[in-house]
Write a protein that holds these residues in place. Structure first.
Motif, PDB file in Angstrom:
ATOM      1  N   VAL A  23      76.920  57.105  49.661  1.00 47.94           N
ATOM      2  CA  VAL A  23      76.327  56.883  48.337  1.00 47.94           C
ATOM      3  C   VAL A  23      76.961  57.819  47.312  1.00 47.94           C
ATOM      4  O   VAL A  23      77.274  57.403  46.192  1.00 47.94           O
ATOM      5  CB  VAL A  23      74.794  57.068  48.392  1.00 47.94           C
ATOM      6  N   GLU A  24      77.201  59.060  47.687  1.00 47.68           N
ATOM      7  CA  GLU A  24      77.838  60.016  46.774  1.00 47.68           C
ATOM      8  C   GLU A  24      79.256  59.573  46.425  1.00 47.68           C
ATOM      9  O   GLU A  24      79.666  59.652  45.267  1.00 47.68           O
ATOM     10  CB  GLU A  24      77.846  61.410  47.395  1.00 47.68           C
ATOM     11  N   GLN A  25      80.010  59.095  47.417  1.00 46.48           N
ATOM     12  CA  GLN A  25      81.354  58.591  47.138  1.00 46.48           C
ATOM     13  C   GLN A  25      81.301  57.358  46.245  1.00 46.48           C
ATOM     14  O   GLN A  25      82.118  57.203  45.337  1.00 46.48           O
ATOM     15  CB  GLN A  25      82.081  58.232  48.433  1.00 46.48           C
ATOM     16  N   GLU A  64      73.426  57.619  61.567  1.00 42.52           N
ATOM     17  CA  GLU A  64      74.464  58.069  60.631  1.00 42.52           C
ATOM     18  C   GLU A  64      73.844  58.419  59.275  1.00 42.52           C
ATOM     19  O   GLU A  64      73.009  57.686  58.758  1.00 42.52           O
ATOM     20  CB  GLU A  64      75.508  56.963  60.451  1.00 42.52           C
ATOM     21  N   ASP A  65      74.265  59.536  58.702  1.00 43.94           N
ATOM     22  CA  ASP A  65      73.786  59.950  57.382  1.00 43.94           C
ATOM     23  C   ASP A  65      74.532  59.157  56.312  1.00 43.94           C
ATOM     24  O   ASP A  65      75.749  59.274  56.177  1.00 43.94           O
ATOM     25  CB  ASP A  65      74.018  61.456  57.191  1.00 43.94           C
ATOM     26  N   TYR A  66      73.823  58.315  55.580  1.00 44.71           N
ATOM     27  CA  TYR A  66      74.434  57.438  54.582  1.00 44.71           C
ATOM     28  C   TYR A  66      74.664  58.127  53.241  1.00 44.71           C
ATOM     29  O   TYR A  66      75.372  57.606  52.379  1.00 44.71           O
ATOM     30  CB  TYR A  66      73.564  56.193  54.368  1.00 44.71           C
ATOM     31  N   ARG A  67      74.083  59.303  53.021  1.00 47.03           N
ATOM     32  CA  ARG A  67      74.174  59.954  51.714  1.00 47.03           C
ATOM     33  C   ARG A  67      75.603  60.248  51.259  1.00 47.03           C
ATOM     34  O   ARG A  67      75.915  60.055  50.084  1.00 47.03           O
ATOM     35  CB  ARG A  67      73.300  61.198  51.682  1.00 47.03           C
ATOM     36  N   PRO A  68      76.515  60.670  52.143  1.00 44.28           N
ATOM     37  CA  PRO A  68      77.894  60.862  51.691  1.00 44.28           C
ATOM     38  C   PRO A  68      78.545  59.572  51.176  1.00 44.28           C
ATOM     39  O   PRO A  68      79.339  59.601  50.231  1.00 44.28           O
ATOM     40  CB  PRO A  68      78.618  61.380  52.936  1.00 44.28           C
TER      41      PRO A  68
END
Length: 87
Positions: A9-11, A3-7
């Motif tokens: 972190v952005e939220q 799973e890409d965790y970057r979204p």
């Protein structure tokens, strides 16, 4: 974990924190091994805060973490927190 965790972190970066009453707490513990007792210094955050504009991805992570209590020294109660919805 694919799973890409970057979204998430952005939220999380957009969350507004109010009514923050948080402080760091250090404590020491001595292991129960009679042959070689060892003192460990442990610490963590204590307190509460109100979060606003929490996106669905962050909300999911916060709720999951409130159930599983993961992290260093979680067997001593570290990593535990509760989440309440404010209406």
């Amino acid at each position: 974990w694919d799973e890409d965790y970057r979204p998430v972190v952005e939220q999380a970066a957009t969350i507004q924190v109010t009514e923050e009453q948080v402080h760091w707490w250090d404590w020491e513990r001595t292991s129960g091994r009679p042959e070689r007792p060892q003192t460990m210094k442990l610490g963590g955050l204590l307190g509460s805060a109100v979060l606003h504009d929490v996106g669905p991805a962050v909300r999911t992570v916060l709720l999951a973490g409130s159930v599983v209590h993961v992290g260093k020294a979680c067997v001593f109660g570290h990593g535990g927190y509760g989440v309440q919805r404010a209406d």
